[in-house]
Design an enzyme around this catalytic site. Sequence first.
Site, PDB file in Angstrom:
ATOM      1  N   ARG A 234      43.044 -51.642  22.229  1.00  0.00           N
ATOM      2  CA  ARG A 234      42.703 -53.055  22.326  1.00  0.00           C
ATOM      3  C   ARG A 234      41.819 -53.262  23.547  1.00  0.00           C
ATOM      4  O   ARG A 234      42.070 -52.696  24.611  1.00  0.00           O
ATOM      5  CB  ARG A 234      43.966 -53.921  22.450  1.00  0.00           C
ATOM      6  CG  ARG A 234      44.675 -54.184  21.138  1.00  0.00           C
ATOM      7  CD  ARG A 234      43.888 -55.159  20.268  1.00  0.00           C
ATOM      8  NE  ARG A 234      44.612 -55.523  19.059  1.00  0.00           N
ATOM      9  CZ  ARG A 234      44.483 -54.904  17.897  1.00  0.00           C
ATOM     10  NH1 ARG A 234      43.680 -53.867  17.785  1.00  0.00           N
ATOM     11  NH2 ARG A 234      45.161 -55.332  16.835  1.00  0.00           N
ATOM     12  N   GLU A 263      35.743 -59.724  21.529  1.00  0.00           N
ATOM     13  CA  GLU A 263      34.960 -59.313  20.354  1.00  0.00           C
ATOM     14  C   GLU A 263      34.565 -60.518  19.505  1.00  0.00           C
ATOM     15  O   GLU A 263      35.351 -61.460  19.360  1.00  0.00           O
ATOM     16  CB  GLU A 263      35.794 -58.329  19.518  1.00  0.00           C
ATOM     17  CG  GLU A 263      36.113 -57.059  20.276  1.00  0.00           C
ATOM     18  CD  GLU A 263      36.987 -56.091  19.485  1.00  0.00           C
ATOM     19  OE1 GLU A 263      37.370 -56.426  18.332  1.00  0.00           O
ATOM     20  OE2 GLU A 263      37.294 -55.010  20.007  1.00  0.00           O
ATOM     21  N   HIS A 281      34.044 -51.772  16.971  1.00  0.00           N
ATOM     22  CA  HIS A 281      35.417 -51.780  16.472  1.00  0.00           C
ATOM     23  C   HIS A 281      35.486 -51.237  15.036  1.00  0.00           C
ATOM     24  O   HIS A 281      35.891 -51.931  14.103  1.00  0.00           O
ATOM     25  CB  HIS A 281      36.015 -53.183  16.536  1.00  0.00           C
ATOM     26  CG  HIS A 281      37.514 -53.187  16.557  1.00  0.00           C
ATOM     27  ND1 HIS A 281      38.251 -54.183  17.136  1.00  0.00           N
ATOM     28  CD2 HIS A 281      38.431 -52.307  16.049  1.00  0.00           C
ATOM     29  CE1 HIS A 281      39.547 -53.929  17.000  1.00  0.00           C
ATOM     30  NE2 HIS A 281      39.680 -52.793  16.343  1.00  0.00           N
TER      31      HIS A 281
END
Length: 324
Positions: A234, A263, A281
């Site tokens: 994360r 993000e 990601h």
Amino acid sequence: MSAGNTRTILVPGKVNPRVRERLEREFEPVFIDRADPALMDEGARAGIRGMAAMTAISGSFIDAFPNLEIIANFGVGYDAVDAAHAASAGVIVTNTPDVLTDEVADTTIGLLLNTLRELPKAEAYLRAGRWAAEGAYPLTSLTLRGRTAGIFGLGRIGLAIARRLEAFGVGIHYHTRNKRTDVDYPWHETLLSLATAVDLLIVVVPGGAATDNAVDAEVLDALGTDGVLISVGRGSTIHEPALIAALEQKRIAAAGLDVFADEPNVPGALIDLPNACLLPHVASASVFTRNAMADLVVDNLAAWFDGRPAITPVPECAGLNSRD
């Protein structure tokens, strides 16, 4: 039909297409634009017995649905769902572990090699015609040879990464809250101790208060000037301003990141750094793996509403999983 004999599932916000397809075939789904109870009237909220979510689910949102029984979270990380509150309200939360373990571990190794050996840059060099015009791509200053890896978070994914690194001849150390009894890798009681002992730090812990900004300036300095950071858990676990400063000042050698604090907004200063390798990601982002995750979301709902225990309850809710 009453709330007691329907299988009405709420989907707040975006959802994986396979989840939607299966829900429409097997349940009575209700779709809303975001996790906002104001988008439904009181009667509609009373009819909701389950949720399929890939967005933040707050305690207040959970409380708006008096007959809610289960929240099926899309993803192994579930820090966006207030699972502790759900458990206190008698609502079980599930996630999607295991089915993405190998994909994320594979991607981690790819990101690591790209960071050390500059493979994306080398390909861009070739495609731009520079190999023919200027000669061979410059030798890379970094390598995996001779490194010792420290894994911050030796859960399912961390262990899969460790096994892959063993095949490369890389020594493994780790830090978790509690020492594992099923591995022989050296355990470090603190993250700082781990970073001091290694020159490659791989961060794969979940988000949440316990890991927020855990990789800070002190940890990065302990990693050292030849140190490399890889982050696939994360983005909240990395103190991004401290990382940017460490990379700019070459207090660490390089970083490879698949996750970020805000993000999809990646700091321009991070993008501009030549010693940062960045991915959007994508660690679990293959059709194969996302389909497996989607199936587990719906399989958890199906098991629950068929009167069986949920397949993958999160630890906070494990005590709610009996269907006796």
